[in-house]
Write an enzyme that holds these catalytic residues in place. Structure first.
Site, PDB file in Angstrom:
ATOM      1  N   SER A 137       4.272 -10.290 -11.607  1.00  0.00           N
ATOM      2  CA  SER A 137       4.559 -11.069 -10.409  1.00  0.00           C
ATOM      3  C   SER A 137       4.235 -10.226  -9.192  1.00  0.00           C
ATOM      4  CB  SER A 137       6.034 -11.470 -10.373  1.00  0.00           C
ATOM      5  OG  SER A 137       6.396 -11.982  -9.109  1.00  0.00           O
ATOM      6  N   TYR A 149      15.027 -10.420 -11.266  1.00  0.00           N
ATOM      7  CA  TYR A 149      13.626 -10.755 -11.498  1.00  0.00           C
ATOM      8  C   TYR A 149      12.715  -9.612 -11.058  1.00  0.00           C
ATOM      9  CZ  TYR A 149       9.280 -13.475 -11.313  1.00  0.00           C
ATOM     10  OH  TYR A 149       7.996 -13.940 -11.492  1.00  0.00           O
TER      11      TYR A 149
END
Length: 253
Positions: A137, A149
């Site tokens: 990401s 995350y």
């Protein structure tokens, strides 16, 4: 990708679905996997249209036994594995002071441990020329507010580089791609303010599509990337490139 066999995790929708379809179109045999017993309607339709190219298998990426069963299936049906796309991922959007150890553990179990278990199970089926792509990401390339995350995707970068270093002597390549804001089911629930702010920080001035990520994954799996390993490749419209300078530049217009 003709006659190459590839596993894609998290294939029921979004980027995983786009990767499955693109790889099958390029001639690969794709084992599309996800958590549910039945595939999504989109995967089911694609499998009906490409019965020799797309096969769906249930897989919980956090379970080593599930990976072992998948590896046995691949060995029996295909004899070898040429590519692995660790695409499955989850998020929890709690910020620093709200994040709990349970948040960190739950996200890491899928995003990091899942990729580790996948590589461990699949590597005995791989030979020189095989390729692994871990889907990270833009949060792994810069600061990002969802703590669990962000931590998991930075850890996945480390896992990728360690694997690339170890497996290079076997001719097996390991790379990671780092999508920015891509229009997927995961990002559909994002706060509109987050969406707008992200677009403002993206030089191309828009969100990305799953197909644009899939194209980069396809490249890294293919022989065209035969001398590419250990790379963190952003697919983010330039979001991670400027270190915040875009906001400064825009403010001075």
């Amino acid at each position: 990708m003709t006659s190459r066999t590839v596993v894609v995790t998290g294939a029921n929708g979004g980027q995983g679905l786009a990767e499955t379809l693109m790889l099958a179109t390029a001639g690969a045999n794709v084992i599309a996997t996800d958590l549910t017993a039945e595939s999504s309607p989109a995967v089911a339709e694609a499998a009906l249209e490409n019965p020799r190219r797309i096969v769906y298998r249930q897989l919980d990426v956090t379970q080593s036994e599930a990976w072992a069963a998948l590896a046995r299936f691949i060995r029996d049906e295909y004899g070898r594995l040429d590519g692995l796309v660790n695409n499955a991922g989850i998020t929890r959007r709690s910020r620093l002071l709200e994040a709990t150890p349970a948040d960190l553990a739950a996200v890491s179990e899928v995003n990091v441990t899942g990729a580790l278990l996948g590589m461990q199970a699949c590597l005995p089926l791989m030979a020189s020329g095989a390729s692994i792509v871990n889907v990270g990401s833009v949060a792994a390339l810069s600061g990002h507010y969802p703590v669990a995350y962000t931590a998991s995707k930075w850890a996945l970068r480390g896992l990728t580089i360690a694997a690339a270093t170890e497996l290079g002597a076997q001719g097996i390549r390991v790379n990671s791609v780092h999508p920015g804001f891509i229009e997927t089911p995961m990002t559909a629930g994002a706060n509109p303010a987050f969406r707008d702010a992200t677009i403002n920080e993206t030089p191309l001035g828009r969100t990305g599509t799953p197909e644009e990520v899939a194209a980069v994954v396809h490249f890294l799996l293919s022989p065209m990337a035969a001398f590419v390993t250990g790379v963190d490749l952003p697919v983010d419209g330039g979001q991670s490139s400027h270190g915040g300078a875009k906001s400064v530049s825009d403010a001075l217009r």
